[in-house]
Scaffold this active site. Structure first.
Site, mmCIF file in Angstrom:
data_model
loop_
_atom_site.group_PDB
_atom_site.id
_atom_site.type_symbol
_atom_site.label_atom_id
_atom_site.label_comp_id
_atom_site.label_asym_id
_atom_site.label_seq_id
_atom_site.Cartn_x
_atom_site.Cartn_y
_atom_site.Cartn_z
ATOM 1 N N SER A 152 11.577 10.313 7.539
ATOM 2 C CA SER A 152 10.375 11.328 7.501
ATOM 3 C C SER A 152 11.009 12.785 7.725
ATOM 4 O O SER A 152 11.944 12.865 8.565
ATOM 5 C CB SER A 152 9.188 11.218 8.512
ATOM 6 O OG SER A 152 8.413 12.286 8.556
ATOM 7 N N THR A 210 -1.402 9.455 1.344
ATOM 8 C CA THR A 210 -1.465 7.982 1.594
ATOM 9 C C THR A 210 -2.334 7.798 2.806
ATOM 10 O O THR A 210 -3.162 8.861 3.231
ATOM 11 C CB THR A 210 -0.329 7.123 1.920
ATOM 12 O OG1 THR A 210 0.175 7.746 3.119
ATOM 13 C CG2 THR A 210 0.754 7.720 0.540
ATOM 14 N N TYR A 250 5.872 8.409 16.710
ATOM 15 C CA TYR A 250 6.588 8.515 15.359
ATOM 16 C C TYR A 250 7.699 9.117 15.240
ATOM 17 O O TYR A 250 8.826 8.759 14.563
ATOM 18 C CB TYR A 250 5.459 9.017 14.501
ATOM 19 C CG TYR A 250 5.669 8.919 13.070
ATOM 20 C CD1 TYR A 250 5.622 8.035 12.411
ATOM 21 C CD2 TYR A 250 5.981 10.150 12.488
ATOM 22 C CE1 TYR A 250 6.010 7.788 10.864
ATOM 23 C CE2 TYR A 250 6.310 10.219 11.179
ATOM 24 C CZ TYR A 250 6.211 9.128 10.423
ATOM 25 O OH TYR A 250 6.647 8.908 9.061
ATOM 26 N N LYS A 261 11.642 7.804 14.003
ATOM 27 C CA LYS A 261 12.388 8.515 12.888
ATOM 28 C C LYS A 261 13.662 9.015 13.249
ATOM 29 O O LYS A 261 14.493 8.926 12.175
ATOM 30 C CB LYS A 261 11.491 9.284 11.904
ATOM 31 C CG LYS A 261 10.043 8.712 11.490
ATOM 32 C CD LYS A 261 10.452 7.616 10.513
ATOM 33 C CE LYS A 261 9.143 6.940 9.725
ATOM 34 N NZ LYS A 261 9.725 5.826 8.955
ATOM 35 N N SER A 266 0.943 -1.076 0.042
ATOM 36 C CA SER A 266 -0.013 -0.019 0.084
ATOM 37 C C SER A 266 0.817 1.263 0.029
ATOM 38 O O SER A 266 1.968 0.991 0.325
ATOM 39 C CB SER A 266 -0.989 -0.097 1.296
ATOM 40 O OG SER A 266 -0.183 -0.022 2.520
#
Length: 358
Positions: free
Chosen positions: A227, A275, A240, A244, A95
């Site tokens: 990211s 996305t 998150y 990263k 995906s």
């Protein structure tokens, strides 16, 4: 010489000069000619510039445009040649960005190893790519390997299966990841661990498992899809952003250590991509976020980002930021003006908290 300088030294007239006076007419003619000089100079300058532009500058500009176009064409050819027939492993291929990377690299002639948790989705993607036909290069039927990056016990077996597909790995793209939304004070440590397992420990373990084979061949390219939040941290994204930041640090160290083995390491730091990342994000209690953030909805197309990743690999870039000007500016602002940067982040946190309670 400026004729006005002579005015104080001229004899005083008994009467005011008029148009019929010869001296008056002579003085007016001198002044008129003096005023015409700048116009003549401007006209001469314009004619000279027209001559230069028509005879020298225009051909030079056209030549520069031609050289630049040739340079870009050579870069494009080298980029595609870099991955043609190369064995490229893509995690999280079912995906989002991973799926588009699979399509872009397949069209460039790479031999793909598609990895993910959903065997059915992997097989569906493999059949889709096998059925497609690239007009420029020969394509290859992808291989699929099913495993969960968050499961430490599955990594060694998955790495062995990956190597069995084509005998070696040329490019490893660590793309699989999970996002997070929540306040630090409300977040369970289990959620922090889950995000770190998927975004950091899993890619690190897979890289370590495949690295010895690359070192033996003295050939390989490791890519980490990080990211922009691996460089700056936003409120309510703690788990998150932490994963990263850790990713950025690990692969920066890896780059320095494997340079002696002729292995390339590239860290890609995208901004917002359109996305389902925010839809599938976990919250403070571990549940699914299920909301398409406005920033995500307005993000870049994953097709464009996948093409930029292919270009970065072809140029063997070390660290690439694929973000709009504002996030890119924030990276430098954090270093150059940390006080201002943190005030802006605190203001953002207040606004986001207020919007949640309204």
């Amino acid at each position: 010489m400026d004729p006005l300088i002579l005015v104080p030294y001229l004899p005083r007239a008994e009467r005011s000069p008029g148009p019929e006076d010869l001296g008056w007419r002579a003085m007016c003619q001198v002044l008129q000619e003096h005023q015409m000089c700048p116009r003549r100079k401007s006209l001469l300058r314009a004619r000279v510039m027209d001559f230069i532009t028509s005879t020298a500058i225009l051909p030079l500009l056209l030549g520069c445009v031609g050289l630049f176009s040739l340079f870009k064409l050579l870069q494009w050819l080298r980029m595609r040649a870099y991955v043609r027939n190369a064995v490229v492993v893509i995690t999280g291929a079912t995906s989002g960005l991973g799926r588009e990377c699979a399509r872009v690299f397949h069209a460039a002639g790479a031999r793909l190893v598609l990895c993910g948790r959903n065997a059915e989705a992997l097989e569906e993607l493999s059949q889709e790519l096998a059925a497609s036909r690239a007009l420029e290069v020969q394509t290859h039927k992808p291989c699929t390997v099913t495993f969960d990056l968050a499961d430490p016990g599955a990594i060694a077996g998955a790495a062995s299966e990956i190597l069995q597909c084509f005998g070696h790995v040329d490019v490893l793209i660590n793309n699989a990841g999970i996002s997070y939304r929540g306040a630090i004070v409300d977040t369970s440590p289990d959620v922090d661990k889950r995000v770190m397992e998927t975004n950091y420990f899993g890619p690190v373990a897979l890289t370590k498992a495949l690295l010895p084979a690359m070192i033996r061949r003295r050939q390989g390219h490791v890519v980490a899809i990080s990211s922009i939040q691996g460089k700056i941290s936003l409120p309510f994204r703690s788990a998150y952003a932490a994963s990263k930041h850790a990713t950025q640090a690990f692969f920066d160290c890896l780059r320095a250590e494997v340079e002696q083995h002729d292995i390339e390491v590239t860290v890609i730091s995208p901004g917002y991509i359109h996305t389902n990342l925010s839809l599938n994000a976990v919250t403070a209690d571990g549940s699914k976020y299920g909301v398409m953030d406005e920033t995500t909805a307005q993000g870049r197309s994953p097709v464009q980002v996948a093409q930029d990743i292919l270009a970065a690999l072809g140029k063997k870039k070390k660290d690439v930021v694929l973000a709009d000007p504002m996030p890119s500016l924030a990276v430098y602002l954090r270093t150059l003006a940390p006080g201002l940067f943190f005030r802006l982040m605190a203001s953002r946190a207040r606004k986001e908290r207020k919007s949640k309670h309204s």
